[in-house]
Design a protein around this motif. Sequence first.
Motif, PDB file in Angstrom:
ATOM      1  N   ALA A  31       0.831  -1.206   0.000  1.00 39.84           N
ATOM      2  CA  ALA A  31       0.000   0.000   0.000  1.00 39.84           C
ATOM      3  C   ALA A  31       0.867   1.257   0.000  1.00 39.84           C
ATOM      4  CB  ALA A  31      -0.926   0.005   1.216  1.00 39.84           C
ATOM      5  N   GLY A  32       1.935   1.246   0.777  1.00 42.84           N
ATOM      6  CA  GLY A  32       2.832   2.397   0.830  1.00 42.84           C
ATOM      7  C   GLY A  32       3.509   2.659  -0.495  1.00 42.84           C
ATOM      8  N   GLY A  33       3.964   1.606  -1.170  1.00 42.78           N
ATOM      9  CA  GLY A  33       4.622   1.765  -2.465  1.00 42.78           C
ATOM     10  C   GLY A  33       3.693   2.309  -3.528  1.00 42.78           C
ATOM     11  N   ILE A  34       2.486   1.739  -3.615  1.00 42.86           N
ATOM     12  CA  ILE A  34       1.509   2.202  -4.611  1.00 42.86           C
ATOM     13  C   ILE A  34       1.094   3.643  -4.321  1.00 42.86           C
ATOM     14  CG2 ILE A  34      -0.819   1.872  -5.512  1.00 42.86           C
ATOM     15  CD1 ILE A  34      -0.446  -1.141  -5.018  1.00 42.86           C
ATOM     16  N   ALA A  35       0.839   3.936  -3.062  1.00 38.13           N
ATOM     17  CA  ALA A  35       0.422   5.288  -2.675  1.00 38.13           C
ATOM     18  C   ALA A  35       1.501   6.309  -3.034  1.00 38.13           C
ATOM     19  CB  ALA A  35       0.128   5.340  -1.179  1.00 38.13           C
ATOM     20  N   GLY A  36       2.763   5.951  -2.790  1.00 40.65           N
ATOM     21  CA  GLY A  36       3.861   6.868  -3.102  1.00 40.65           C
ATOM     22  C   GLY A  36       3.979   7.135  -4.590  1.00 40.65           C
ATOM     23  N   ALA A  37       3.885   6.089  -5.415  1.00 40.49           N
ATOM     24  CA  ALA A  37       4.015   6.249  -6.864  1.00 40.49           C
ATOM     25  C   ALA A  37       2.877   7.095  -7.443  1.00 40.49           C
ATOM     26  CB  ALA A  37       4.047   4.878  -7.541  1.00 40.49           C
ATOM     27  N   ILE A  38       1.652   6.846  -6.985  1.00 41.26           N
ATOM     28  CA  ILE A  38       0.506   7.617  -7.484  1.00 41.26           C
ATOM     29  C   ILE A  38       0.626   9.084  -7.092  1.00 41.26           C
ATOM     30  CG2 ILE A  38      -1.995   7.976  -7.258  1.00 41.26           C
ATOM     31  CD1 ILE A  38      -2.270   4.944  -6.919  1.00 41.26           C
ATOM     32  N   SER A  39       0.928   9.333  -5.824  1.00 42.03           N
ATOM     33  CA  SER A  39       0.961  10.708  -5.337  1.00 42.03           C
ATOM     34  C   SER A  39       2.082  11.513  -5.984  1.00 42.03           C
ATOM     35  CB  SER A  39       1.124  10.717  -3.809  1.00 42.03           C
ATOM     36  OG  SER A  39       2.363  10.150  -3.422  1.00 42.03           O
ATOM     37  N   ARG A  40       3.248  10.910  -6.210  1.00 35.40           N
ATOM     38  CA  ARG A  40       4.356  11.648  -6.808  1.00 35.40           C
ATOM     39  C   ARG A  40       4.114  11.927  -8.293  1.00 35.40           C
ATOM     40  NH1 ARG A  40       8.861  12.368  -3.596  1.00 35.40           N
ATOM     41  NH2 ARG A  40       8.066  12.321  -1.459  1.00 35.40           N
ATOM     42  N   THR A  41       3.439  11.034  -8.981  1.00 40.53           N
ATOM     43  CA  THR A  41       3.114  11.297 -10.386  1.00 40.53           C
ATOM     44  C   THR A  41       2.162  12.478 -10.510  1.00 40.53           C
ATOM     45  OG1 THR A  41       3.426   8.962 -10.968  1.00 40.53           O
ATOM     46  CG2 THR A  41       2.128  10.310 -12.494  1.00 40.53           C
ATOM     47  N   VAL A  42       1.202  12.567  -9.599  1.00 41.84           N
ATOM     48  CA  VAL A  42       0.233  13.662  -9.612  1.00 41.84           C
ATOM     49  C   VAL A  42       0.933  15.013  -9.493  1.00 41.84           C
ATOM     50  CG1 VAL A  42      -1.638  14.743  -8.285  1.00 41.84           C
ATOM     51  CG2 VAL A  42      -1.702  12.287  -8.755  1.00 41.84           C
ATOM     52  N   VAL A  43       1.969  15.082  -8.688  1.00 43.68           N
ATOM     53  CA  VAL A  43       2.621  16.376  -8.413  1.00 43.68           C
ATOM     54  C   VAL A  43       4.012  16.480  -9.056  1.00 43.68           C
ATOM     55  CG1 VAL A  43       1.367  16.680  -6.258  1.00 43.68           C
ATOM     56  CG2 VAL A  43       3.598  15.544  -6.225  1.00 43.68           C
ATOM     57  N   SER A  44       4.294  15.668 -10.066  1.00 39.73           N
ATOM     58  CA  SER A  44       5.617  15.665 -10.689  1.00 39.73           C
ATOM     59  C   SER A  44       6.080  17.045 -11.175  1.00 39.73           C
ATOM     60  CB  SER A  44       5.653  14.672 -11.854  1.00 39.73           C
ATOM     61  OG  SER A  44       6.915  14.680 -12.480  1.00 39.73           O
ATOM     62  N   PRO A  45       5.233  17.851 -11.847  1.00 44.18           N
ATOM     63  CA  PRO A  45       5.691  19.178 -12.292  1.00 44.18           C
ATOM     64  C   PRO A  45       6.119  20.071 -11.126  1.00 44.18           C
ATOM     65  CG  PRO A  45       3.685  18.564 -13.450  1.00 44.18           C
ATOM     66  CD  PRO A  45       3.871  17.565 -12.352  1.00 44.18           C
ATOM     67  N   PHE A  46       5.403  19.987  -9.998  1.00 45.17           N
ATOM     68  CA  PHE A  46       5.759  20.785  -8.829  1.00 45.17           C
ATOM     69  C   PHE A  46       7.088  20.316  -8.227  1.00 45.17           C
ATOM     70  CE2 PHE A  46       1.084  20.813  -8.980  1.00 45.17           C
ATOM     71  CZ  PHE A  46       0.881  22.169  -9.143  1.00 45.17           C
ATOM     72  N   GLU A  47       7.302  18.998  -8.242  1.00 41.40           N
ATOM     73  CA  GLU A  47       8.538  18.433  -7.704  1.00 41.40           C
ATOM     74  C   GLU A  47       9.739  18.946  -8.485  1.00 41.40           C
ATOM     75  OE1 GLU A  47      11.444  15.630  -6.027  1.00 41.40           O
ATOM     76  OE2 GLU A  47       9.688  16.718  -5.325  1.00 41.40           O
ATOM     77  N   ARG A  48       9.649  18.913  -9.805  1.00 43.51           N
ATOM     78  CA  ARG A  48      10.784  19.360 -10.620  1.00 43.51           C
ATOM     79  C   ARG A  48      10.991  20.864 -10.478  1.00 43.51           C
ATOM     80  NH1 ARG A  48      12.258  19.759 -16.799  1.00 43.51           N
ATOM     81  NH2 ARG A  48      14.501  19.550 -16.547  1.00 43.51           N
ATOM     82  N   ALA A  49       9.912  21.629 -10.442  1.00 43.37           N
ATOM     83  CA  ALA A  49      10.018  23.082 -10.260  1.00 43.37           C
ATOM     84  C   ALA A  49      10.695  23.410  -8.936  1.00 43.37           C
ATOM     85  CB  ALA A  49       8.635  23.720 -10.321  1.00 43.37           C
ATOM     86  N   LYS A  50      10.362  22.663  -7.894  1.00 39.57           N
ATOM     87  CA  LYS A  50      10.965  22.903  -6.581  1.00 39.57           C
ATOM     88  C   LYS A  50      12.471  22.699  -6.627  1.00 39.57           C
ATOM     89  CE  LYS A  50      11.814  19.887  -3.648  1.00 39.57           C
ATOM     90  NZ  LYS A  50      11.893  18.781  -2.675  1.00 39.57           N
ATOM     91  N   ILE A  51      12.911  21.616  -7.263  1.00 44.70           N
ATOM     92  CA  ILE A  51      14.341  21.327  -7.329  1.00 44.70           C
ATOM     93  C   ILE A  51      15.082  22.427  -8.089  1.00 44.70           C
ATOM     94  CG2 ILE A  51      16.072  19.728  -8.239  1.00 44.70           C
ATOM     95  CD1 ILE A  51      14.104  17.451  -7.759  1.00 44.70           C
ATOM     96  N   LEU A  52      14.519  22.867  -9.213  1.00 44.78           N
ATOM     97  CA  LEU A  52      15.174  23.900 -10.007  1.00 44.78           C
ATOM     98  C   LEU A  52      15.281  25.219  -9.242  1.00 44.78           C
ATOM     99  CD1 LEU A  52      13.580  23.216 -13.509  1.00 44.78           C
ATOM    100  CD2 LEU A  52      15.829  22.533 -12.674  1.00 44.78           C
ATOM    101  N   LEU A  53      14.247  25.567  -8.488  1.00 44.04           N
ATOM    102  CA  LEU A  53      14.289  26.792  -7.689  1.00 44.04           C
ATOM    103  C   LEU A  53      15.311  26.676  -6.555  1.00 44.04           C
ATOM    104  CD1 LEU A  53      10.461  27.553  -7.554  1.00 44.04           C
ATOM    105  CD2 LEU A  53      12.194  28.988  -8.628  1.00 44.04           C
ATOM    106  N   GLN A  54      15.416  25.489  -5.976  1.00 41.07           N
ATOM    107  CA  GLN A  54      16.370  25.275  -4.886  1.00 41.07           C
ATOM    108  C   GLN A  54      17.811  25.422  -5.347  1.00 41.07           C
ATOM    109  OE1 GLN A  54      15.245  21.330  -3.568  1.00 41.07           O
ATOM    110  NE2 GLN A  54      14.387  22.138  -1.682  1.00 41.07           N
ATOM    111  N   LEU A  55      18.085  25.033  -6.589  1.00 37.40           N
ATOM    112  CA  LEU A  55      19.460  24.937  -7.061  1.00 37.40           C
ATOM    113  C   LEU A  55      19.987  26.223  -7.677  1.00 37.40           C
ATOM    114  CD1 LEU A  55      19.422  21.323  -8.522  1.00 37.40           C
ATOM    115  CD2 LEU A  55      20.129  22.113  -6.267  1.00 37.40           C
TER     116      LEU A  55
END
Length: 320
Positions: A31-55
């Motif tokens: 359940a944890g693995g599936i939940a993690g994969a689904i949730s991160r795909t939903v917010v993938s654009p935000f994740e990448r934007a965050k990394i670029l702003l941090q760097l």
Amino acid sequence: MEVSAEQINTGGTYEVFKRVLKNDSNASFLAGGIAGAISRTVVSPFERAKILLQLQGPGSAQAYHGMFPTIYKMFRDEGWRGLFRGNTLNCIRIFPYSAVQYAVFEDCKVLIEKYKTTPLTSFDRFVAASIGGVVSVAVTYPLDLIRARITVQTASLSRLMKGKLARPPGVLETLREVYQNEGGFFALYKGIVPTTLGVAPYVAINFTLYENLRSLMDNSPSDFSNPVWKLCAGAFSSFVGGVMIYPLDLLRKRYQVASMAGGELGFRYNSVSHALVSIFTSEGFLGAYKGLSANLYKIVPSMAVSWLCYDSIKDWLAHW
């Protein structure tokens, strides 16, 4: 009607498989693995934007400004694929990361309960979640480092470094480059100390707050099985944890890419303490929170969806 040996064997295999998945530890892992994969795909654009702003260090040309403008620039420069650049690797990383995190958390709670005569306290949950965070980082850290490298190398930040790549680098190509040119096996764990210092308290705060909110709702007239309650509780717990430990999250990303192209992104750190002092002195208080809004846009819906999926999948497996 006769039942064939093949049907018996098939039925027996199905029952064994069912029993394996209904085991609480296995159910938490899946359940944890599936939940993690689904949730991160939903917010993938935000994740990448965050990394670029941090760097964007103090020496960079500030290629990105704000979360939504950053997402638009990613789309304009790289097309829709740019919004999900590194997401396949992220899902490969996040499945074991999230699975281990939830499973270790649940197992640690069971272990703590064995030696207690009183119900679990917030401190018990905090300790269990911290252990889950540390173990999950240790298991998946090289994939996190490689994903951060790929994120930078395909973005506008790469123009600040020599030798702009003509095509996106592959996972194995990046892995081999880090291993051969930056110190072998241990180079794959560059930045793991600030990562662990950030992840462990974040997971501890997030998991403890969520479980405490769930306990409060279980003892109230409201129906916590309503998905809205789960989403709200997951969002609130991740928001609090994310704000509290954000400087360490920024620090871990910088550690992961600091040696790229001779350090031309503009920062070099000798230790965690030196890095934190350098960030606060050279970039100010807000410099330590660069990319925070993008991070919150990512983690708040991500953990809300993750907790909803996790609880729903575990409930389904329990009643299967």
